[in-house]
Structure formats: structure tokens, C-alpha cells
Enzyme design. Structure first.
Site, PDB file in Angstrom:
ATOM      1  N   SER A 221       0.829  -1.184   0.000  1.00  0.00           N
ATOM      2  CA  SER A 221       0.000   0.000   0.000  1.00  0.00           C
ATOM      3  C   SER A 221       0.873   1.248   0.000  1.00  0.00           C
ATOM      4  O   SER A 221       1.660   1.435  -0.919  1.00  0.00           O
ATOM      5  CB  SER A 221      -0.969  -0.042   1.173  1.00  0.00           C
ATOM      6  OG  SER A 221      -2.071   0.785   0.926  1.00  0.00           O
ATOM      7  N   GLU A 338      -9.742  -6.006  -3.628  1.00  0.00           N
ATOM      8  CA  GLU A 338      -9.168  -4.772  -3.077  1.00  0.00           C
ATOM      9  C   GLU A 338     -10.227  -3.786  -2.597  1.00  0.00           C
ATOM     10  O   GLU A 338     -10.012  -3.038  -1.644  1.00  0.00           O
ATOM     11  CB  GLU A 338      -8.287  -4.093  -4.129  1.00  0.00           C
ATOM     12  CG  GLU A 338      -6.993  -4.806  -4.455  1.00  0.00           C
ATOM     13  CD  GLU A 338      -5.904  -4.559  -3.420  1.00  0.00           C
ATOM     14  OE1 GLU A 338      -6.121  -3.730  -2.506  1.00  0.00           O
ATOM     15  OE2 GLU A 338      -4.834  -5.194  -3.527  1.00  0.00           O
ATOM     16  N   HIS A 444      -7.818  -5.759   0.787  1.00  0.00           N
ATOM     17  CA  HIS A 444      -6.588  -4.983   0.760  1.00  0.00           C
ATOM     18  C   HIS A 444      -5.780  -5.235   2.033  1.00  0.00           C
ATOM     19  O   HIS A 444      -6.236  -4.953   3.131  1.00  0.00           O
ATOM     20  CB  HIS A 444      -6.935  -3.501   0.639  1.00  0.00           C
ATOM     21  CG  HIS A 444      -5.768  -2.584   0.486  1.00  0.00           C
ATOM     22  ND1 HIS A 444      -5.097  -2.423  -0.704  1.00  0.00           N
ATOM     23  CD2 HIS A 444      -5.148  -1.772   1.369  1.00  0.00           C
ATOM     24  CE1 HIS A 444      -4.113  -1.545  -0.541  1.00  0.00           C
ATOM     25  NE2 HIS A 444      -4.127  -1.134   0.710  1.00  0.00           N
TER      26      HIS A 444
END
Length: 549
Positions: A221, A338, A444
Site C-alpha cells: 500500500s 481490493e 486490501h
């Protein structure tokens, strides 16, 4: 249900915010009295913890505390020490705002530039080194949440995790700060901290049994977006040999300098600092951290790396598209689901996704393309569940297809040296506080506990099939870090794009990625000029009960 602009505004904001004075020590590497728990760095000796899992050295300073007059300056050198320093405990996190939706608390600590070293059992030299930059939207998170002992032991690696300045402390751009430091500009202090970590590794890796010429820069990320930045940053060249980019499409890895400077000027006004540029900077440096954390600025995700500076002259996505990046082997990928974090944020903000709110939200996010998106992702395709419909659309748009685009560009520039994956365990342990009855799937950050012991989430248990997947992943990641060429994983081509799907007892190439994520459709949807804010707060490492990206 009617939805008012006033009710929708905070939801959209959350989404897009989602979207040398002491005696010199002995040379580095010397050990005290033959004790394997004591290692001498270039600044002084440290005593770590020795267990059957390997050695860990926690809370080692890699730069001077960025406090007082060192706030908003490039990281300075550590003051050396001579007595053995305790390295048995993690250092505190960097200053950050609380994020109630994700369970984070406010931190006002600025003395936070410390790193942690994990080594496998044994005393051999020349091990590959992997440095991990945490996620958290560039506004939250800490290296202390990642215990890398398992990865180090399984892969025979030296693994290093590190803090870097966050939020306004790491990414404030302001004309007064730029005038102070024309060689670096302003706004990229967090990236400069990470470069200091990479230089520390070059000087000290051998002391811990690592090979300073065999370093992999990795992150998820915001940490992955940081690695994108280092691929493009001139000051990072030669400091790492390979890159791992997890759930971090490089096209959103920076914001333009003019936009960042405007945000910085607004921030200074909000802090009550006025006058000429030098007076504003002096005023800001005199403010307590707690006061600065309360300053609100307009716009989504104001704290992000800045392009158009000496540190990052060209946006990473643009540099990669032009082939003007460090051409090193890259392991890159994302998770299958995600966008489920997007639904979590929406519903946590009090808006229930249904037949009325779903098209309104899409039209607000995608403007004139909103109705097209709604038609492409009808709730009827998801059992009339508008939450799943939105999660799928948002994830495909925000991460999955941009990740594919970046991977293809990287593969075109360095054929045979790029390896793409998609994490696909929809039964992964849930680290987010998920809404009742809404499965997050392969969300995610869901791959993090397969590589690290994620301390912020307490004890995380993997079932036997997931444990086998974890062993496969640590093997692939560590072989990539060692050689740049993981066994039994064909390199990614620009076309056709076939990433390796990672699911329990089902690791195999995914041949329908393009159609599965509807990437041809998303290629026709207009994107905003400045994409950085789209991947902000919430996308990070696992539960952001510490982080986000």
C-alpha cells in the site's frame, strides 16, 4: 432513501482519503565478547534478543530525532554512542492522527526514526536483505506492527522494518521550506527518511550477516507506493537491487508540487502561522505536535509524496511508463478483492449502500461516467447486494487495473525480470472490523499475515491449507529477494498479462485477469488529473488498527 450532499460529503472524503561529538565506535560488524546478541553498527554497539527463531534488534536509530529545528529537514546523522545500547524493544510510532474508523489512536511522538533488524538462526554471512516499508496512507502505521522473524527464518533473509515520518511531518510542502533547502525541496521528508534507511543498510548490513549489495526494497500500500517512488527517485539509485510492490499502483504514487504547496500554505494558515515565508516556517516549528495534528486542510489525502522536486523530479507512474526508472527486477501484485475496504468505509460513515445511494455515489465519484459504471457493475450481478457491487467496481478501478498497467509497463522495460501475482484467499483471516454479514474476501492487506506476524491484530491463526500457502509465499518472496528469479514462477509479459494466483492449494496462473477485473472498460473511464488522493487512508497493511496505504 434520499441522500443529502451534506451526508455524502464525509463519506466521499473518507473514500478518496482512502483512495560526531562522542568517541568513534569500533567499525561496523565487530561483536562484543563473541556474544551473537551484540553487534556493532557504524554508530555504536547494540544488544538484541537471541531465540531459536533467530535474532532481533529493535529500535536502532538510523537518523537524528527530527524534532525542534530539525522538524521538516532531511534526516541528519545519528550521534554515535560507545556503551552497548539495548535493542530489545520496538521504538514508538511516528506522530499521526487518530483514525477512529480503522481503530487508530493519536500519536504525538516525533522522535521516531528507528529501524528493526531480524536475522535467521546461524551465523553465516552474505544473506539477502529485504527492507519493508509499512502501509498506512502515508498518515499512519508503524514498523512495530511487523514481526519479520518468520520471514527471515523461512527465507534465510535479513529483514529490516523501519519507521518514516508521516502526515504533515513527513509530507508538508511549503515555499518557506523549499527556500530553506533548494537541494531537496519540501514535501518528501518521508521518502528521504526511507533513503536514509537504505544508506544505513549499505553501511551496516554486513554486521548482521547481510549482503549490502543484495537489497530488496519492499512495501504494501503506502509502503509499496514508496517503493514506486524509489524506482523513480535519483537519490535512491544503486541503494537497492530489487523491488516488491504490493497493492500499490505506481500511477498514484505522488501529487504535483504546485498542489502540495497550495495545501501546505492552507495548512500553515490553519495552524495560525502568518507573515513572510521564514516567519511561517519558524511559527510552524514552534507548534507542539498535538496542535499540528488538529489542523484541518481542505481536499482529500493532503499528505502524499510530492513530484516536481529534486527528490522526486518525475511522478513514478510517468517515469515507469517512459522507462525512465531504475530497471531492477520487480515482484508486483494486488489482492483479488481490493475494494471491499471501500464498502467498509462507506458503511462506517453511516451510509447504507442500496438501490438509491449506489448510483448517486458512483456518479459523484466518476462524474459523467457514473451511470456507465453502474450499468457495468449492476447489483443484480452480485445477488442484488449493492455493497458487493460497489466493492468490486471500486477495487477494479482503484487498484486491480492500475496494478496491471504498471506491471505491463515494468515488464516492457525489463523483459523477463518482472513477476506478477494476485492474492486470492477469500477466507483470509479478517484483520479489519468488518461490517456484520459482509465478507471482505481477499481484501486490501489480507496477504500480510502470510508473510509477517502482524502484531497489531493479536494472534492470527492460519488453517493447514493457509499455512501451506504462507510457506509457498515466503519461499517465493525470499527466492526473489535472493536471486531476482523465483523458481516455478514464469516472468510476466506485457501481453498477455497472466499473474500468478495465490490461493490455498490452488497456486496457478490466472488467464482471465483482464476480463475478470473489466480492465478494458476501465480504460475508457476518465481519471482525474491528480490521482494521488484516490488511494488514501484505509488502504494499508491489514487492519490499520494501525494502518491504511
Amino acid at each position: 432513501m434520499a441522500i443529502t450532499r451534506r451526508l455524502l460529503a464525509p463519506v466521499l472524503l473518507a473514500l478518496v482519503t482512502l483512495l560526531a561529538s562522542a568517541a568513534l565506535p569500533a567499525r561496523a560488524g565487530a561483536r562484543g565478547s563473541g556474544d551473537p546478541a551484540v553487534v556493532t553498527t557504524d554508530a555504536g554497539p547494540v544488544r538484541g534478543v537471541l531465540t531459536d527463531r533467530g535474532r532481533s534488534f529493535l529500535g536502532i536509530p538510523f537518523a537524528a530525532p527530527p524534532v525542534g529545528q530539525l522538524r521538516w529537514r532531511p534526516p541528519g546523522p545519528v550521534t554515535p554512542w560507545t556503551a552497548v545500547r539495548d535493542a530489545g524493544h520496538f521504538a514508538g510510532a511516528c506522530a499521526q492522527q487518530a483514525r477512529p474508523v480503522l481503530g487508530t489512536a493519536e500519536v504525538t511522538n516525533e522522535d521516531c526514526l528507528y529501524l528493526n533488524v531480524f536475522t535467521p538462526p546461524g551465523d553465516s554471512a552474505g544473506k539477502p536483505v529485504l527492507v519493508w516499508f509499512h502501509g498506512g496512507s502515508f498518515v499512519s502505521g508503524t514498523a512495530a506492527h511487523y514481526d519479520a522473524s518468520r520471514l527471515a527464518r523461512a527465507g534465510g533473509l535479513v529483514v529490516i522494518t523501519a519507521n518514516y515520518r508521516l502526515g504533515a511531518f513527513g509530507f508538508l510542502a511549503h515555499p518557506g521550506l523549499t527556500a530553506e533547502a533548494p537541494g531537496s525541496g519540501s514535501g518528501d521528508y518521508g521518502l528521504l527518511d526511507q533513503q536514509a534507511v537504505l544508506r544505513w543498510i549499505r553501511a551496516n548490513a554486513a554486521a548482521f550477516g547481510g549482503d549490502p549489495a543484495n537489497v530488496t526494497a519492499a512495501g504494501q500500500s503506502a509502503g509499496g507506493l514508496s517503493v514506486c517512488g524509489h524506482l523513480a527517485a535519483p537519490g535512491s539509485r544503486g541503494l537497492f537491487a530489487r523491488a516488491v510492490i504490493q497493492s500499490a499502483p505506481c500511477g498514484v504514487a505522488a501529487r504535483p508540487a504546485a498542489e502540495a504547496a497550495s495545501t501546505g500554505t492552507s495548512f500553515a494558515r490553519g495552524a495560525g502561522c502568518r507573515g513572510d515565508a521564514a516567519e511561517v516556517v519558524a511559527c510552524l516549528r514552534g507548534k507542539p505536535a498535538a496542535e499540528l495534528l488538529k489542523v484541518k486542510v481542505s481536499g482529500a489525502s493532503p499528505w502524499w509524496p510530492v513530484s516536481g522536486t529534486p527528490v522526486l523530479p518525475v511522478p513514478p507512474g510517468q517515469a515507469i511508463a517512459a522507462g525512465a526508472h531504475a530497471r531492477v527486477p520487480v515482484l508486483v501484485g494486488s489482492a483479488l478483492d481490493e475494494g471491499t475496504i471501500g464498502t467498509l468505509i462507506v458503511e462506517s460513515a453511516g451510509v447504507r449502500l442500496n438501490a438509491v445511494t449506489y448510483p448517486i455515489l458512483l456518479s459523484t465519484l466518476f462524474k459523467r461516467d457514473g451511470l456507465r459504471v453502474a450499468a457495468q457493475y449492476p447489483a443484480s450481478r452480485f445477488g442484488n447486494d449493492h455493497r458487493r457491487a460497489f466493492a468490486t467496481a471500486f477495487g477494479d478501478y482503484l487498484v486491480s487495473c492500475p496494478t496491471q498497467e504498471a506491471a505491463r509497463q515494468l515488464a516492457a522495460a525489463t523483459p523477463g525480470r518482472v513477476f506478477a501475482y494476485e492474492f486470492a484467499d477469500r477466507s483470509a483471516p479478517v484483520l479489519y472490523p468488518a461490517p456484520s454479514g459482509f465478507p471482505l474476501g481477499a481484501y486490501h492487506g489480507s496477504e500480510i499475515p502470510y508473510l509477517f506476524d502482524y502484531l497489531a491484530a493479536g494472534e492470527v491463526r492460519l488453517d493447514p491449507a493457509q499455512t501451506r500457502l504462507s510457506q509457498t509465499m515466503t519461499g517465493l518472496w525470499s527466492r526473489f529477494a535472493a536471486t531476482g528469479d523465483p523458481a516455478d514462477w514464469p516472468p510476466t509479459q506485457a501481453d498477455p498479462y497472466v499473474p500468478l494466483s495465490l490461493a490455498p492449494d490452488a497456486v496457478a496462473p490466472r488467464t482471465d485477469y483482464d476480463s475478470g477485473h473489466q480492465c478494458p472498460f476501465w480504460a475508457t473511464v476518465a481519471r482525474p488529473t491528480s490521482q494521488g488522493p484516490l488511494l488514501a487512508a484505509g488502504f494499508g497493511a491489514s487492519r490499520s488498527v494501525p494502518e491504511g496505504p
